[in-house]
Scaffold this motif. Structure first.
Motif, PDB file in Angstrom:
ATOM      1  N   LEU A  76       0.834  -1.201   0.000  1.00  0.00           N
ATOM      2  CA  LEU A  76       0.000   0.000   0.000  1.00  0.00           C
ATOM      3  C   LEU A  76       0.866   1.247   0.000  1.00  0.00           C
ATOM      4  N   VAL A  77       0.817   2.019  -1.083  1.00  0.00           N
ATOM      5  CA  VAL A  77       1.422   3.345  -1.090  1.00  0.00           C
ATOM      6  C   VAL A  77       0.343   4.281  -0.564  1.00  0.00           C
ATOM      7  N   ARG A  78       0.477   4.715   0.687  1.00  0.00           N
ATOM      8  CA  ARG A  78      -0.640   5.364   1.385  1.00  0.00           C
ATOM      9  C   ARG A  78      -0.841   6.815   0.949  1.00  0.00           C
ATOM     10  N   SER A  79      -1.356   6.974  -0.258  1.00  0.00           N
ATOM     11  CA  SER A  79      -1.606   8.319  -0.793  1.00  0.00           C
ATOM     12  C   SER A  79      -3.100   8.557  -0.868  1.00  0.00           C
ATOM     13  N   PHE A  80      -3.827   8.001   0.124  1.00  0.00           N
ATOM     14  CA  PHE A  80      -5.292   8.082   0.051  1.00  0.00           C
ATOM     15  C   PHE A  80      -5.901   8.584   1.354  1.00  0.00           C
ATOM     16  N   GLY A  81      -5.142   9.457   2.034  1.00  0.00           N
ATOM     17  CA  GLY A  81      -5.666  10.073   3.245  1.00  0.00           C
ATOM     18  C   GLY A  81      -5.811   9.079   4.385  1.00  0.00           C
ATOM     19  N   MET A  82      -6.681   9.387   5.328  1.00  0.00           N
ATOM     20  CA  MET A  82      -6.799   8.598   6.552  1.00  0.00           C
ATOM     21  C   MET A  82      -8.150   7.908   6.682  1.00  0.00           C
ATOM     22  N   THR A  83      -9.058   8.130   5.730  1.00  0.00           N
ATOM     23  CA  THR A  83     -10.402   7.579   5.881  1.00  0.00           C
ATOM     24  C   THR A  83     -10.569   6.408   4.914  1.00  0.00           C
ATOM     25  N   TRP A  84     -10.027   5.266   5.338  1.00  0.00           N
ATOM     26  CA  TRP A  84     -10.024   4.102   4.464  1.00  0.00           C
ATOM     27  C   TRP A  84      -9.926   2.848   5.325  1.00  0.00           C
ATOM     28  N   SER A  85     -10.246   1.730   4.692  1.00  0.00           N
ATOM     29  CA  SER A  85     -10.105   0.439   5.364  1.00  0.00           C
ATOM     30  C   SER A  85      -9.870  -0.642   4.322  1.00  0.00           C
ATOM     31  N   LEU A  86      -8.981  -1.542   4.682  1.00  0.00           N
ATOM     32  CA  LEU A  86      -8.698  -2.714   3.853  1.00  0.00           C
ATOM     33  C   LEU A  86      -8.904  -3.920   4.750  1.00  0.00           C
ATOM     34  N   GLY A  87      -9.640  -4.920   4.264  1.00  0.00           N
ATOM     35  CA  GLY A  87      -9.853  -6.051   5.148  1.00  0.00           C
ATOM     36  C   GLY A  87     -10.161  -7.314   4.391  1.00  0.00           C
ATOM     37  N   GLY A  88     -10.216  -8.420   5.103  1.00  0.00           N
ATOM     38  CA  GLY A  88     -10.603  -9.678   4.501  1.00  0.00           C
ATOM     39  C   GLY A  88     -12.127  -9.774   4.451  1.00  0.00           C
ATOM     40  N   TRP A  89     -12.621 -10.458   3.447  1.00  0.00           N
ATOM     41  CA  TRP A  89     -14.073 -10.688   3.335  1.00  0.00           C
ATOM     42  C   TRP A  89     -14.277 -12.163   3.040  1.00  0.00           C
ATOM     43  N   LEU A  90     -15.144 -12.774   3.817  1.00  0.00           N
ATOM     44  CA  LEU A  90     -15.310 -14.207   3.743  1.00  0.00           C
ATOM     45  C   LEU A  90     -16.802 -14.514   3.629  1.00  0.00           C
ATOM     46  N   MET A  94      -8.480 -14.550   7.006  1.00  0.00           N
ATOM     47  CA  MET A  94      -9.368 -13.647   6.261  1.00  0.00           C
ATOM     48  C   MET A  94     -10.157 -12.722   7.176  1.00  0.00           C
ATOM     49  N   THR A  95      -9.989 -12.861   8.490  1.00  0.00           N
ATOM     50  CA  THR A  95     -10.821 -12.073   9.400  1.00  0.00           C
ATOM     51  C   THR A  95      -9.973 -10.973  10.031  1.00  0.00           C
ATOM     52  N   TRP A  96      -9.775  -9.915   9.269  1.00  0.00           N
ATOM     53  CA  TRP A  96      -8.891  -8.834   9.703  1.00  0.00           C
ATOM     54  C   TRP A  96      -9.282  -7.561   8.978  1.00  0.00           C
ATOM     55  N   SER A  97      -8.799  -6.461   9.528  1.00  0.00           N
ATOM     56  CA  SER A  97      -9.007  -5.171   8.891  1.00  0.00           C
ATOM     57  C   SER A  97      -7.860  -4.245   9.258  1.00  0.00           C
ATOM     58  N   LEU A  98      -7.438  -3.482   8.268  1.00  0.00           N
ATOM     59  CA  LEU A  98      -6.418  -2.447   8.465  1.00  0.00           C
ATOM     60  C   LEU A  98      -7.037  -1.155   7.959  1.00  0.00           C
ATOM     61  N   GLY A  99      -6.924  -0.088   8.732  1.00  0.00           N
ATOM     62  CA  GLY A  99      -7.553   1.143   8.260  1.00  0.00           C
ATOM     63  C   GLY A  99      -6.915   2.367   8.867  1.00  0.00           C
ATOM     64  N   GLY A 100      -7.313   3.521   8.367  1.00  0.00           N
ATOM     65  CA  GLY A 100      -6.852   4.778   8.946  1.00  0.00           C
ATOM     66  C   GLY A 100      -7.707   5.138  10.152  1.00  0.00           C
ATOM     67  N   TRP A 101      -7.105   5.798  11.117  1.00  0.00           N
ATOM     68  CA  TRP A 101      -7.847   6.280  12.289  1.00  0.00           C
ATOM     69  C   TRP A 101      -7.490   7.728  12.487  1.00  0.00           C
ATOM     70  N   LEU A 102      -8.516   8.551  12.648  1.00  0.00           N
ATOM     71  CA  LEU A 102      -8.306   9.987  12.698  1.00  0.00           C
ATOM     72  C   LEU A 102      -9.061  10.534  13.899  1.00  0.00           C
ATOM     73  N   LEU A 103      -8.367  11.339  14.707  1.00  0.00           N
ATOM     74  CA  LEU A 103      -8.999  11.914  15.894  1.00  0.00           C
ATOM     75  C   LEU A 103     -10.296  12.631  15.545  1.00  0.00           C
ATOM     76  N   PHE A 104     -10.274  13.406  14.449  1.00  0.00           N
ATOM     77  CA  PHE A 104     -11.455  14.213  14.140  1.00  0.00           C
ATOM     78  C   PHE A 104     -12.654  13.325  13.794  1.00  0.00           C
ATOM     79  N   GLY A 105     -12.388  12.211  13.128  1.00  0.00           N
ATOM     80  CA  GLY A 105     -13.450  11.260  12.843  1.00  0.00           C
ATOM     81  C   GLY A 105     -14.020  10.683  14.134  1.00  0.00           C
ATOM     82  N   PHE A 106     -13.124  10.371  15.077  1.00  0.00           N
ATOM     83  CA  PHE A 106     -13.569   9.830  16.363  1.00  0.00           C
ATOM     84  C   PHE A 106     -14.430  10.847  17.112  1.00  0.00           C
ATOM     85  N   LEU A 107     -13.988  12.104  17.147  1.00  0.00           N
ATOM     86  CA  LEU A 107     -14.736  13.127  17.893  1.00  0.00           C
ATOM     87  C   LEU A 107     -16.120  13.353  17.272  1.00  0.00           C
ATOM     88  N   GLN A 108     -16.203  13.234  15.949  1.00  0.00           N
ATOM     89  CA  GLN A 108     -17.515  13.318  15.312  1.00  0.00           C
ATOM     90  C   GLN A 108     -18.417  12.193  15.785  1.00  0.00           C
TER      91      GLN A 108
END
Lengths: 381, 381
Positions: A300-314, B306-320
């Motif tokens: 992942l070249v993280r050029s997509f901000g902070m509001t994203w998620s990548l995960g497994g789907w089963l 397959m049961t995992w997730s990676l994502g961005g976390w942002l303080l401002f999103g949390f406060l919202q």
């Protein structure tokens, strides 16, 4: 035991030995009479899905595969590298049956009314151990196929159709309005196109070759992006702007594609952004990896901000979410559209023994889009 | 304008020019009289957080940085490589103020009662443009610090404390019972240890150097794993078994660490798994990337099912998510524990002009754990 039901049957097995060797073989096992609520199905067709190949080959290095045994009872061995062996620790030295789904004729039934009602019917099954001449199974686990449906039509009635319906349902549940799909010219991808066309869901198809784009164009796909084209990133961003898709289902898994999709989603959202945000757009971007056609690391070249998620789907996780009733509804829909929306196409039919020939493994083991095998245990290929 | 409030003030600016150059400078701007509901704060302390450095330096290559201008009005320029420039498209040719948070004394107030009540008080602020001698701001955006609290004690009252509380809250909301944190010896990491000790939340600290482990051990951290140790993967898996942590907050972002955490979580869950599952464990494993100390690509070796997730976390999103009332409660807690739980430590204080000296940038620009700068606009460093 009813007439025509042998006391024994042949089953394909995958064994990873602690010494670092994979062994594939056909094993004769007992076929006990069915319990009250069970039936015995003569398996007539079972697909070789990507999700089966993981269990079949484990972490073995197929370039080391060797054939021994006889024509009727072939044995294939291959080396399992040490790193792969560690990942397989949970199954080492257990001889495992293979084959997620299949279809066939009910040739024996237990005494319950539900079991008896299935006698002679063609049914589809999900539950493993389908690469066999016969499979004992609970009557409740069988999906009765409409009259006139052949076993080969019903062999792929679960994994691909339910996955496709699960993707569209997940899209809606998570608040997205359009979809992205990769390896999009696969059997599954074609089904997804048919469902999305039916339901007016905009779908962006990502393929890896021009000829795959042609396949999709022919069945009416509107948005097709070829990841081998030099203009891929721009093409994909344009398609994402046009559709508003912010969720993707990725069959590839490895390499840069998942990250590229997130980057293009971000670029698409930002085309209409009112002002610069250092954290990127606040629109949630989701990629689910549901397959592993590319087993290399995901980059992942993280050029997509902070509001994203990548995960497994089963699929099994999804079915748990919708519950038994929701699952039954989805299955009924699949059964009624098996020859249309959910039709599968196979490039070759092979017997159990033929499935263990090295030249066949070399073809279906590649998991190339457009190459799908069907195991037909009772028919010469 | 009240006595002691100048009509103008000095503000630090970051400008990325279309030609591919970053320019940092101090700009004299007008300081209008406050509106009814506003106050003017003499900014006395503002931290250089990692989240500020992204906006400050953009995608510039700091190895090309050059100093011009005078001692009082330094100018720093640096090249922005083409790829970086594309990512910065949204801010090109806009001179941007910097500084997420800060604290100081209210030196002028609008006519409203709320504004007047703040006159002379020491307040903490969140809202950008804090790297300045003065900041006009709505009274409602000010957090009044308890009597006896210095501006330097309140300068970091928002970003780190609320992030720490947000992590623990997110852990609970998403059904996990223990936490993993990386770059764990940072100011933020130390706060997180204090909060987790208070609330009996098991915390696995991942650090990159033995001396950072020592810092954490001293403040009572129980689980510390050094990613530079050859036994790291085993150490981490053991700590995950002991704590049951299935959620991690990662400040690093790039490289293999996020994937290693997921792999160790999967290994920890599988230690007690009853049987082999080809899709990995059904326990959900979550890693949130909340920082980008390593800007290189994130590399996931997908050996965690397959049961995992990676994502961005942002303080401002949390406060919202927690809403204005929830946010106010969190802020009140922070204010009351500013000198204890949420205390920050700085290695150096610099003026606005000193913050633009190349030798200082070389130090704080590294974002090394244990090196945190505080800008004190009115005090010689």
């Amino acid at each position: 035991m009813s007439a025509g039901v042998p006391g024994k049957t042949l089953q394909l097995r995958s064994l990873i030995k602690a010494a670092g060797e994979l062994e594939l073989s056909l094993v004769e096992i007992d076929l006990p009479s069915p319990a009250d609520d069970e039936v015995i199905v003569r398996v007539e067709a079972s697909p070789l899905n990507p999700s089966d190949l993981g269990l079949l080959f484990g972490a073995a290095d197929l370039t080391t595969a060797k054939a021994t045994g006889s024509a009727d009872r072939p044995i294939v061995t291959a080396a399992v590298p040490p790193a792969g062996l560690r990942a397989m620790a949970g199954r080492v030295d257990q001889s495992m049956p293979v084959g997620n789904e299949g279809a066939g004729t009910v040739v024996a039934a237990g005494s319950s009314a539900a079991a008896q009602a299935l006698m002679g019917r063609t049914v589809a099954m999900l539950g493993g151990a389908m690469y066999a001449q016969h499979r004992g199974i609970k009557a409740a686990q069988c999906l009765v196929l409409p009259e006139g449906t052949r076993a080969s039509d019903g062999a792929s009635a679960f994994v691909n159709p339910l996955t496709v319906l699960g993707m569209v349902d997940t899209m809606r549940r998570e608040g997205h309005k359009a979809l992205v799909h990769t390896a999009a010219a696969s059997n599954l991808g074609q089904m997804l196109n048919r469902v999305c066309l039916q339901e007016n869901v905009p779908l962006v198809n990502i393929v890896r070759k021009p000829e795959q784009a042609a396949v999709l164009r022919e069945i009416g796909a509107k948005y097709i992006c070829d990841s081998s084209a030099p203009t891929f990133m721009k093409d994909l961003t344009d398609a994402l702007v046009a559709t508003g898709a912010t969720i993707a289902f990725d069959a590839i898994g490895g390499g840069k594609l998942a990250g590229q999709i997130l980057s293009c989603m971000e670029a698409a959202v930002n085309r209409s952004a009112p002002e610069y945000s250092r954290y990127g757009s606040s629109v949630h971007k989701q990629v689910y990896i549901y397959g592993g056609l590319d087993r290399s690391p995901t980059e992942l070249v993280r050029s997509f901000g902070m509001t994203w998620s990548l995960g497994g789907w089963l699929l099994f996780g999804f079915l748990q979410k919708v519950g038994p009733e929701g699952t039954a509804q989805l299955k009924a829909r699949v059964a009624s559209e098996l020859k249309t929306t959910f039709a599968s196409h196979y490039t070759k039919q092979v017997t159990l023994a033929e499935a263990l020939q090295l030249d066949e493994i070399a073809v279906y083991g590649k998991q190339a889009t457009g190459t799908k095998y069907l195991i037909t245990p009772h028919k010469k290929g």
